[in-house]
Design a protein around this motif. Structure first.
Motif, PDB file in Angstrom:
ATOM      1  N   ASP A 122       0.788  -1.233   0.179  1.00  0.00           N
ATOM      2  CA  ASP A 122      -0.007  -0.041  -0.055  1.00  0.00           C
ATOM      3  C   ASP A 122       0.954   1.038   0.014  1.00  0.00           C
ATOM      4  OD1 ASP A 122      -0.801  -0.882   3.332  1.00  0.00           O
ATOM      5  OD2 ASP A 122       0.893   0.367   2.683  1.00  0.00           O
ATOM      6  N   VAL A 123       0.234   2.435  -0.036  1.00  0.00           N
ATOM      7  CA  VAL A 123       1.032   3.568  -0.199  1.00  0.00           C
ATOM      8  C   VAL A 123       1.623   3.823   1.038  1.00  0.00           C
ATOM      9  CG1 VAL A 123       0.679   6.237  -0.287  1.00  0.00           C
ATOM     10  CG2 VAL A 123      -0.791   4.464  -1.500  1.00  0.00           C
ATOM     11  N   GLY A 124       1.200   3.641   2.233  1.00  0.00           N
ATOM     12  CA  GLY A 124       1.949   3.796   3.446  1.00  0.00           C
ATOM     13  C   GLY A 124       3.424   2.813   3.339  1.00  0.00           C
ATOM     14  N   VAL A 125       3.449   1.841   3.036  1.00  0.00           N
ATOM     15  CA  VAL A 125       4.620   0.879   2.739  1.00  0.00           C
ATOM     16  C   VAL A 125       5.657   1.637   1.917  1.00  0.00           C
ATOM     17  CG1 VAL A 125       5.517  -1.327   2.367  1.00  0.00           C
ATOM     18  CG2 VAL A 125       3.310  -1.116   3.550  1.00  0.00           C
ATOM     19  N   ARG A 126       5.017   1.968   0.488  1.00  0.00           N
ATOM     20  CA  ARG A 126       5.855   2.337  -0.304  1.00  0.00           C
ATOM     21  C   ARG A 126       6.500   3.822   0.134  1.00  0.00           C
ATOM     22  NH1 ARG A 126       1.600   1.338  -3.940  1.00  0.00           N
ATOM     23  NH2 ARG A 126       1.002   3.398  -3.989  1.00  0.00           N
ATOM     24  N   ASP A 127       5.986   4.533   0.955  1.00  0.00           N
ATOM     25  CA  ASP A 127       6.464   5.700   1.334  1.00  0.00           C
ATOM     26  C   ASP A 127       7.272   5.685   2.875  1.00  0.00           C
ATOM     27  OD1 ASP A 127       5.003   7.166  -0.432  1.00  0.00           O
ATOM     28  OD2 ASP A 127       3.155   7.672   0.802  1.00  0.00           O
ATOM     29  N   GLY A 128       7.354   4.378   2.859  1.00  0.00           N
ATOM     30  CA  GLY A 128       8.481   3.994   4.061  1.00  0.00           C
ATOM     31  C   GLY A 128       7.653   3.835   5.581  1.00  0.00           C
ATOM     32  N   GLY A 129       6.351   3.891   5.405  1.00  0.00           N
ATOM     33  CA  GLY A 129       5.558   3.680   6.503  1.00  0.00           C
ATOM     34  C   GLY A 129       4.986   2.195   6.699  1.00  0.00           C
ATOM     35  N   SER A 130       3.852   2.058   7.392  1.00  0.00           N
ATOM     36  CA  SER A 130       3.478   0.721   7.559  1.00  0.00           C
ATOM     37  C   SER A 130       2.113   0.838   7.214  1.00  0.00           C
ATOM     38  CB  SER A 130       3.435   0.311   9.121  1.00  0.00           C
ATOM     39  OG  SER A 130       2.620   1.243  10.062  1.00  0.00           O
ATOM     40  N   ALA A 131       1.232  -0.403   7.087  1.00  0.00           N
ATOM     41  CA  ALA A 131      -0.084  -0.395   6.767  1.00  0.00           C
ATOM     42  C   ALA A 131      -1.080   0.240   7.563  1.00  0.00           C
ATOM     43  CB  ALA A 131      -0.651  -1.861   6.708  1.00  0.00           C
ATOM     44  N   ALA A 132      -0.623   0.188   8.950  1.00  0.00           N
ATOM     45  CA  ALA A 132      -1.385   1.062   9.914  1.00  0.00           C
ATOM     46  C   ALA A 132      -1.287   2.619   9.881  1.00  0.00           C
ATOM     47  CB  ALA A 132      -0.880   0.592  11.468  1.00  0.00           C
ATOM     48  N   ASP A 133      -0.182   2.840   9.224  1.00  0.00           N
ATOM     49  CA  ASP A 133      -0.187   4.503   8.938  1.00  0.00           C
ATOM     50  C   ASP A 133      -1.100   4.925   7.850  1.00  0.00           C
ATOM     51  OD1 ASP A 133       1.911   4.610  10.897  1.00  0.00           O
ATOM     52  OD2 ASP A 133       3.462   4.348   9.374  1.00  0.00           O
ATOM     53  N   ALA A 134      -1.567   4.183   6.789  1.00  0.00           N
ATOM     54  CA  ALA A 134      -2.140   4.598   5.893  1.00  0.00           C
ATOM     55  C   ALA A 134      -3.671   5.291   6.308  1.00  0.00           C
ATOM     56  CB  ALA A 134      -2.717   3.544   4.971  1.00  0.00           C
ATOM     57  N   PRO A 135      -4.424   4.930   7.312  1.00  0.00           N
ATOM     58  CA  PRO A 135      -5.619   5.749   7.664  1.00  0.00           C
ATOM     59  C   PRO A 135      -5.236   7.012   8.425  1.00  0.00           C
ATOM     60  CG  PRO A 135      -5.728   3.340   8.311  1.00  0.00           C
ATOM     61  CD  PRO A 135      -4.335   3.531   7.845  1.00  0.00           C
ATOM     62  N   ARG A 136      -4.101   7.031   9.009  1.00  0.00           N
ATOM     63  CA  ARG A 136      -3.606   8.303   9.685  1.00  0.00           C
ATOM     64  C   ARG A 136      -3.030   9.056   8.672  1.00  0.00           C
ATOM     65  NH1 ARG A 136       0.329   6.353  12.249  1.00  0.00           N
ATOM     66  NH2 ARG A 136      -0.965   5.569  14.199  1.00  0.00           N
ATOM     67  N   LEU A 137      -2.630   8.962   7.539  1.00  0.00           N
ATOM     68  CA  LEU A 137      -2.320   9.753   6.630  1.00  0.00           C
ATOM     69  C   LEU A 137      -3.480  10.419   5.708  1.00  0.00           C
ATOM     70  CD1 LEU A 137       0.865   7.844   4.966  1.00  0.00           C
ATOM     71  CD2 LEU A 137       0.799   9.990   6.528  1.00  0.00           C
ATOM     72  N   ARG A 138      -4.618   9.281   5.561  1.00  0.00           N
ATOM     73  CA  ARG A 138      -5.699   9.877   4.713  1.00  0.00           C
ATOM     74  C   ARG A 138      -6.453  10.670   5.532  1.00  0.00           C
ATOM     75  NH1 ARG A 138      -5.941   4.024   3.275  1.00  0.00           N
ATOM     76  NH2 ARG A 138      -7.475   3.746   5.006  1.00  0.00           N
ATOM     77  N   GLY A 139      -6.432  10.521   7.185  1.00  0.00           N
ATOM     78  CA  GLY A 139      -7.120  11.522   7.788  1.00  0.00           C
ATOM     79  C   GLY A 139      -6.585  12.820   7.905  1.00  0.00           C
ATOM     80  N   ARG A 140      -5.197  12.784   7.835  1.00  0.00           N
ATOM     81  CA  ARG A 140      -4.412  14.162   7.759  1.00  0.00           C
ATOM     82  C   ARG A 140      -4.847  14.857   6.410  1.00  0.00           C
ATOM     83  NH1 ARG A 140       1.558  12.377   9.806  1.00  0.00           N
ATOM     84  NH2 ARG A 140       1.018  12.039  12.166  1.00  0.00           N
ATOM     85  N   ARG A 141      -4.675  14.225   5.343  1.00  0.00           N
ATOM     86  CA  ARG A 141      -5.140  14.852   4.274  1.00  0.00           C
ATOM     87  C   ARG A 141      -6.492  15.279   4.271  1.00  0.00           C
ATOM     88  NH1 ARG A 141      -3.071   9.834   1.960  1.00  0.00           N
ATOM     89  NH2 ARG A 141      -0.728  10.069   1.370  1.00  0.00           N
ATOM     90  N   GLU A 142      -7.485  14.578   4.672  1.00  0.00           N
ATOM     91  CA  GLU A 142      -8.872  15.117   4.814  1.00  0.00           C
ATOM     92  C   GLU A 142      -8.876  16.281   5.590  1.00  0.00           C
ATOM     93  OE1 GLU A 142     -11.828  14.265   3.425  1.00  0.00           O
ATOM     94  OE2 GLU A 142     -10.426  13.010   2.167  1.00  0.00           O
ATOM     95  N   TRP A 143      -8.226  16.334   6.908  1.00  0.00           N
ATOM     96  CA  TRP A 143      -8.245  17.617   7.588  1.00  0.00           C
ATOM     97  C   TRP A 143      -7.383  18.623   7.024  1.00  0.00           C
ATOM     98  CZ3 TRP A 143     -11.619  18.777  11.222  1.00  0.00           C
ATOM     99  CH2 TRP A 143     -12.043  17.659  11.897  1.00  0.00           C
ATOM    100  N   GLY A 144      -6.666  18.323   6.135  1.00  0.00           N
ATOM    101  CA  GLY A 144      -5.901  19.593   5.389  1.00  0.00           C
ATOM    102  C   GLY A 144      -6.910  20.148   4.225  1.00  0.00           C
ATOM    103  N   ARG A 145      -7.694  19.356   3.646  1.00  0.00           N
ATOM    104  CA  ARG A 145      -8.384  19.533   2.741  1.00  0.00           C
ATOM    105  C   ARG A 145      -9.618  20.398   3.295  1.00  0.00           C
ATOM    106  NH1 ARG A 145      -8.220  14.185   0.883  1.00  0.00           N
ATOM    107  NH2 ARG A 145      -6.997  13.998  -1.155  1.00  0.00           N
ATOM    108  N   ALA A 146      -9.963  19.880   4.463  1.00  0.00           N
ATOM    109  CA  ALA A 146     -11.129  20.791   5.122  1.00  0.00           C
ATOM    110  C   ALA A 146     -10.536  22.273   5.715  1.00  0.00           C
ATOM    111  CB  ALA A 146     -11.626  20.004   6.426  1.00  0.00           C
ATOM    112  N   GLY A 147      -9.236  22.089   5.939  1.00  0.00           N
ATOM    113  CA  GLY A 147      -8.844  23.477   6.438  1.00  0.00           C
ATOM    114  C   GLY A 147      -8.750  24.522   5.289  1.00  0.00           C
ATOM    115  N   VAL A 148      -8.509  23.992   4.061  1.00  0.00           N
ATOM    116  CA  VAL A 148      -8.349  24.716   2.876  1.00  0.00           C
ATOM    117  C   VAL A 148      -9.883  25.367   2.493  1.00  0.00           C
ATOM    118  CG1 VAL A 148      -7.918  24.503   0.549  1.00  0.00           C
ATOM    119  CG2 VAL A 148      -6.080  23.726   2.031  1.00  0.00           C
TER     120      VAL A 148
END
Length: 204
Positions: free
Chosen positions: A8-34
Protein backbone atom coordinates in the motif's frame (compact mmCIF):
# COMPACT_ATOMS: atom_id res chain seq x y z
CA UNK A 1 10.97 -11.62 -4.50
CA UNK A 2 8.95 -9.08 -2.42
CA UNK A 3 6.92 -10.38 0.47
CA UNK A 4 3.94 -8.16 -0.51
CA UNK A 5 2.63 -8.33 -4.06
CA UNK A 6 0.46 -5.22 -3.60
CA UNK A 7 2.16 -2.91 -1.10
CA UNK A 8 0.00 0.00 0.00
CA UNK A 9 0.91 3.66 -0.10
CA UNK A 10 2.07 3.74 3.47
CA UNK A 11 4.60 0.93 2.84
CA UNK A 12 5.90 2.50 -0.36
CA UNK A 13 6.40 5.78 1.51
CA UNK A 14 8.39 4.06 4.18
CA UNK A 15 5.51 3.63 6.62
CA UNK A 16 3.38 0.67 7.61
CA UNK A 17 -0.13 -0.42 6.69
CA UNK A 18 -1.36 1.01 10.02
CA UNK A 19 -0.12 4.45 8.97
CA UNK A 20 -2.35 4.65 5.88
CA UNK A 21 -5.58 5.63 7.72
CA UNK A 22 -3.68 8.24 9.69
CA UNK A 23 -2.24 9.73 6.50
CA UNK A 24 -5.65 9.76 4.87
CA UNK A 25 -7.09 11.48 7.96
CA UNK A 26 -4.43 14.18 7.81
CA UNK A 27 -5.12 14.76 4.14
CA UNK A 28 -8.85 15.06 4.84
CA UNK A 29 -8.28 17.56 7.62
CA UNK A 30 -5.91 19.47 5.36
CA UNK A 31 -8.57 19.65 2.66
CA UNK A 32 -11.13 20.68 5.28
CA UNK A 33 -8.87 23.51 6.45
CA UNK A 34 -8.38 24.77 2.91
CA UNK A 35 -12.13 24.56 2.32
CA UNK A 36 -12.86 26.54 5.49
CA UNK A 37 -10.34 29.22 4.56
CA UNK A 38 -11.82 29.48 1.07
CA UNK A 39 -15.32 29.92 2.49
CA UNK A 40 -14.17 32.74 4.77
CA UNK A 41 -12.32 34.46 1.92
CA UNK A 42 -15.41 34.28 -0.33
CA UNK A 43 -17.55 35.79 2.42
CA UNK A 44 -14.99 38.54 3.02
CA UNK A 45 -15.00 39.51 -0.66
CA UNK A 46 -18.80 39.44 -0.66
CA UNK A 47 -18.84 41.74 2.37
CA UNK A 48 -16.61 44.26 0.61
CA UNK A 49 -18.75 44.13 -2.53
CA UNK A 50 -21.93 44.55 -0.48
CA UNK A 51 -20.44 47.60 1.24
CA UNK A 52 -19.78 49.22 -2.13
CA UNK A 53 -23.33 48.53 -3.28
CA UNK A 54 -24.70 49.80 0.05
CA UNK A 55 -22.81 53.03 -0.49
CA UNK A 56 -24.12 53.41 -4.04
CA UNK A 57 -27.82 53.04 -3.20
CA UNK A 58 -27.75 55.14 -0.01
CA UNK A 59 -28.36 58.89 0.20
CA UNK A 60 -27.25 60.79 3.32
CA UNK A 61 -29.51 62.99 5.37
CA UNK A 62 -28.65 66.64 5.86
CA UNK A 63 -28.57 68.35 9.22
CA UNK A 64 -26.95 71.24 11.03
CA UNK A 65 -24.37 71.67 13.73
CA UNK A 66 -25.93 73.22 16.82
CA UNK A 67 -24.10 73.72 20.11
CA UNK A 68 -21.65 70.94 19.34
CA UNK A 69 -24.32 68.44 18.28
CA UNK A 70 -25.60 67.17 14.94
CA UNK A 71 -29.33 67.86 14.63
CA UNK A 72 -31.59 67.19 11.68
CA UNK A 73 -33.42 70.49 11.38
CA UNK A 74 -33.97 72.98 8.61
CA UNK A 75 -32.66 76.53 8.51
CA UNK A 76 -35.67 77.74 10.50
CA UNK A 77 -34.90 75.35 13.34
CA UNK A 78 -37.78 72.94 12.71
CA UNK A 79 -37.24 69.21 12.58
CA UNK A 80 -36.93 68.06 8.98
CA UNK A 81 -39.12 64.94 8.92
CA UNK A 82 -37.97 63.59 5.52
CA UNK A 83 -34.36 63.94 6.57
CA UNK A 84 -35.13 62.33 9.93
CA UNK A 85 -36.62 59.34 8.15
CA UNK A 86 -33.53 59.21 5.99
CA UNK A 87 -31.39 58.62 9.07
CA UNK A 88 -32.84 55.12 9.28
CA UNK A 89 -32.45 54.36 5.58
CA UNK A 90 -28.85 53.19 6.03
CA UNK A 91 -29.97 50.37 8.31
CA UNK A 92 -32.82 49.32 6.03
CA UNK A 93 -30.66 49.38 2.93
CA UNK A 94 -27.98 47.35 4.69
CA UNK A 95 -30.53 44.62 5.30
CA UNK A 96 -31.80 44.84 1.71
CA UNK A 97 -28.27 44.46 0.32
CA UNK A 98 -26.71 42.11 2.86
CA UNK A 99 -29.43 39.52 3.40
CA UNK A 100 -29.79 38.23 -0.20
CA UNK A 101 -26.02 38.42 -0.63
CA UNK A 102 -25.50 36.31 2.48
CA UNK A 103 -28.12 33.79 1.34
CA UNK A 104 -26.51 33.48 -2.09
CA UNK A 105 -22.97 33.11 -0.76
CA UNK A 106 -24.05 30.61 1.91
CA UNK A 107 -25.93 28.59 -0.68
CA UNK A 108 -23.12 28.55 -3.25
CA UNK A 109 -20.33 27.75 -0.80
CA UNK A 110 -22.35 24.91 0.71
CA UNK A 111 -23.13 23.44 -2.72
CA UNK A 112 -19.63 23.76 -4.13
CA UNK A 113 -17.73 22.86 -0.95
CA UNK A 114 -19.82 20.10 0.57
CA UNK A 115 -17.19 17.54 1.60
CA UNK A 116 -17.25 18.45 5.29
CA UNK A 117 -20.65 19.67 6.47
CA UNK A 118 -19.64 20.63 10.01
CA UNK A 119 -16.53 22.41 8.81
CA UNK A 120 -18.63 24.23 6.21
CA UNK A 121 -21.14 25.25 8.89
CA UNK A 122 -18.43 26.67 11.14
CA UNK A 123 -16.69 28.41 8.25
CA UNK A 124 -19.95 29.96 7.02
CA UNK A 125 -20.69 31.40 10.47
CA UNK A 126 -17.16 32.79 10.78
CA UNK A 127 -17.30 34.08 7.21
CA UNK A 128 -20.63 35.81 7.85
CA UNK A 129 -19.20 37.60 10.88
CA UNK A 130 -16.15 38.69 8.87
CA UNK A 131 -18.35 39.88 6.00
CA UNK A 132 -20.56 41.88 8.38
CA UNK A 133 -17.56 43.56 9.99
CA UNK A 134 -16.01 44.43 6.63
CA UNK A 135 -19.29 45.74 5.24
CA UNK A 136 -19.87 47.98 8.26
CA UNK A 137 -16.28 49.22 8.23
CA UNK A 138 -15.95 49.88 4.49
CA UNK A 139 -19.42 51.42 4.27
CA UNK A 140 -18.49 53.89 6.96
CA UNK A 141 -15.22 54.69 5.19
CA UNK A 142 -16.99 55.30 1.89
CA UNK A 143 -19.67 57.51 3.46
CA UNK A 144 -19.31 60.98 4.98
CA UNK A 145 -17.39 61.45 8.24
CA UNK A 146 -19.23 61.06 11.53
CA UNK A 147 -21.30 64.27 11.88
CA UNK A 148 -21.40 63.98 15.67
CA UNK A 149 -17.61 64.33 15.71
CA UNK A 150 -17.58 67.19 13.19
CA UNK A 151 -20.31 69.07 15.04
CA UNK A 152 -18.14 69.43 18.14
CA UNK A 153 -15.82 71.84 16.36
CA UNK A 154 -18.19 73.25 13.71
CA UNK A 155 -19.93 76.60 13.88
CA UNK A 156 -23.65 76.58 14.61
CA UNK A 157 -25.63 76.32 11.38
CA UNK A 158 -22.93 74.40 9.48
CA UNK A 159 -24.51 71.84 7.14
CA UNK A 160 -23.43 68.28 7.86
CA UNK A 161 -24.26 64.92 6.31
CA UNK A 162 -25.24 61.79 8.19
CA UNK A 163 -22.78 58.88 8.30
CA UNK A 164 -23.29 55.58 6.53
CA UNK A 165 -23.69 53.27 9.50
CA UNK A 166 -26.10 50.89 11.18
CA UNK A 167 -26.54 49.84 14.83
CA UNK A 168 -23.75 47.44 15.71
CA UNK A 169 -25.76 44.18 16.00
CA UNK A 170 -27.64 44.66 12.73
CA UNK A 171 -24.92 43.74 10.19
CA UNK A 172 -23.96 40.63 12.15
CA UNK A 173 -27.55 39.46 12.60
CA UNK A 174 -28.40 40.02 8.94
CA UNK A 175 -25.29 38.33 7.56
CA UNK A 176 -25.40 35.37 9.93
CA UNK A 177 -29.12 34.76 9.43
CA UNK A 178 -28.88 35.02 5.65
CA UNK A 179 -25.84 32.75 5.46
CA UNK A 180 -27.50 30.08 7.61
CA UNK A 181 -30.65 30.25 5.48
CA UNK A 182 -28.56 29.65 2.35
CA UNK A 183 -26.71 26.84 4.09
CA UNK A 184 -29.97 25.21 5.18
CA UNK A 185 -31.39 25.37 1.66
CA UNK A 186 -28.21 23.80 0.28
CA UNK A 187 -28.11 21.00 2.85
CA UNK A 188 -31.81 20.19 2.37
CA UNK A 189 -31.34 20.15 -1.39
CA UNK A 190 -28.30 17.87 -1.16
CA UNK A 191 -30.17 15.51 1.19
CA UNK A 192 -33.13 15.32 -1.20
CA UNK A 193 -30.87 14.61 -4.16
CA UNK A 194 -29.15 11.87 -2.19
CA UNK A 195 -32.50 10.32 -1.26
CA UNK A 196 -33.64 10.29 -4.89
CA UNK A 197 -30.40 8.69 -6.04
CA UNK A 198 -30.41 6.00 -3.34
CA UNK A 199 -31.13 2.53 -4.80
CA UNK A 200 -34.46 1.02 -3.92
CA UNK A 201 -34.50 -1.79 -1.37
CA UNK A 202 -35.14 -5.03 -3.33
CA UNK A 203 -36.88 -6.48 -0.29
CA UNK A 204 -39.51 -3.71 -0.39
Amino acid sequence: MPERLNPDVGVRDGGSAADAPRLRGRREWGRAGVQALLVVVVFALAGLGAAWLWHLVWEPSRGLAFQGRFVVVDRDGFYDLPQLRGLFSATGLLAVVAFPTAVAVGLLTALLLDRHELVTLAAVVVGAVVAAALMAWLGQQLGPPDPDVLARSADDGTTLLSALEAPRPVPYLVWTTGALVGLLVAFVGVAKRGARRAPADPRA
